[in-house]
Scaffold this motif. Structure first.
Motif, PDB file in Angstrom:
ATOM      1  N   HIS A  64       4.840   5.178   2.557  1.00 16.15           N
ATOM      2  CA  HIS A  64       4.918   6.497   3.179  1.00 16.15           C
ATOM      3  C   HIS A  64       5.487   6.392   4.602  1.00 16.15           C
ATOM      4  O   HIS A  64       6.324   7.197   5.003  1.00 16.15           O
ATOM      5  N   THR A  87       0.848  -1.182   0.000  1.00 13.84           N
ATOM      6  CA  THR A  87       0.000   0.000   0.000  1.00 13.84           C
ATOM      7  C   THR A  87       0.883   1.231   0.000  1.00 13.84           C
ATOM      8  O   THR A  87       2.039   1.187   0.400  1.00 13.84           O
ATOM      9  N   SER A 110       0.462   3.625   1.954  1.00  8.67           N
ATOM     10  CA  SER A 110       0.684   4.033   3.341  1.00  8.67           C
ATOM     11  C   SER A 110       1.905   3.331   3.924  1.00  8.67           C
ATOM     12  O   SER A 110       2.645   3.925   4.710  1.00  8.67           O
ATOM     13  N   ASN A 111       2.155   2.065   3.548  1.00  6.30           N
ATOM     14  CA  ASN A 111       3.363   1.380   4.009  1.00  6.30           C
ATOM     15  C   ASN A 111       4.601   2.091   3.507  1.00  6.30           C
ATOM     16  O   ASN A 111       5.563   2.300   4.256  1.00  6.30           O
ATOM     17  N   ASN A 136      -3.440   9.596  12.579  1.00  4.81           N
ATOM     18  CA  ASN A 136      -3.134   8.696  11.485  1.00  4.81           C
ATOM     19  C   ASN A 136      -1.634   8.440  11.512  1.00  4.81           C
ATOM     20  O   ASN A 136      -0.845   9.378  11.506  1.00  4.81           O
ATOM     21  N   ASN A 164       0.420   7.655   9.371  1.00  2.00           N
ATOM     22  CA  ASN A 164       1.156   8.222   8.238  1.00  2.00           C
ATOM     23  C   ASN A 164       1.427   9.708   8.421  1.00  2.00           C
ATOM     24  O   ASN A 164       2.259  10.277   7.719  1.00  2.00           O
TER      25      ASN A 164
END
Length: 126
Positions: free
Chosen positions: A8, A3, A5-6, A68, A70
């Motif tokens: 990031h 993803t 997000s990973n 969050n 991230n």
């Protein structure tokens, strides 16, 4: 799972490692500077709070928050708890060398994770 997000999060972790390297270098170079206070980079503690749900919460789109994981960014903080020398300096060279070694291991681990993420992307694209 691949993803954005990973990726990031891993990028932010590498940024933290880079900042930490700069702080450690600065601390070592100022070991004899009168009144200098050692600095540390805080990233993992803030990330843990965000993951646990105990971090700051953004209540408006324009607010900064770390609810969050991230959104967690590395931050520089003044180190507390070191013995202060007669010149007001609290840099301990042994501590800095240990932090330098720990940061090198941290960087290698995060880099390996990032390489694994890119490897998964490459395998999907084949």
């Amino acid at each position: 799972m691949i993803t954005g997000s990973n990726m990031h999060l891993l990028k932010n972790a590498l940024d933290a490692s880079s900042m930490r390297q700069e702080m450690i270098s600065s601390n070592i170079s100022n070991v004899n500077t009168t009144g200098y206070k050692a600095k540390r980079v805080n990233f993992e503690e803030t990330l843990k709070k965000a993951i646990d749900g105990t971090g700051m919460q953004a209540r408006h789109p324009n607010h900064f928050g770390a609810s969050n994981f991230n959104a967690v960014r590395p931050q520089t903080v003044e180190q507390k708890g070191n013995r202060i020398n007669e010149n007001g300096n609290n840099v301990a060279i042994d501590t800095e060398m240990a932090e330098l070694s720990a940061n090198a291991l941290y960087f290698q681990a995060v880099s390996a994770q990032l390489n694994n993420q890119y490897g998964m992307i490459r395998s999907v694209l084949r």
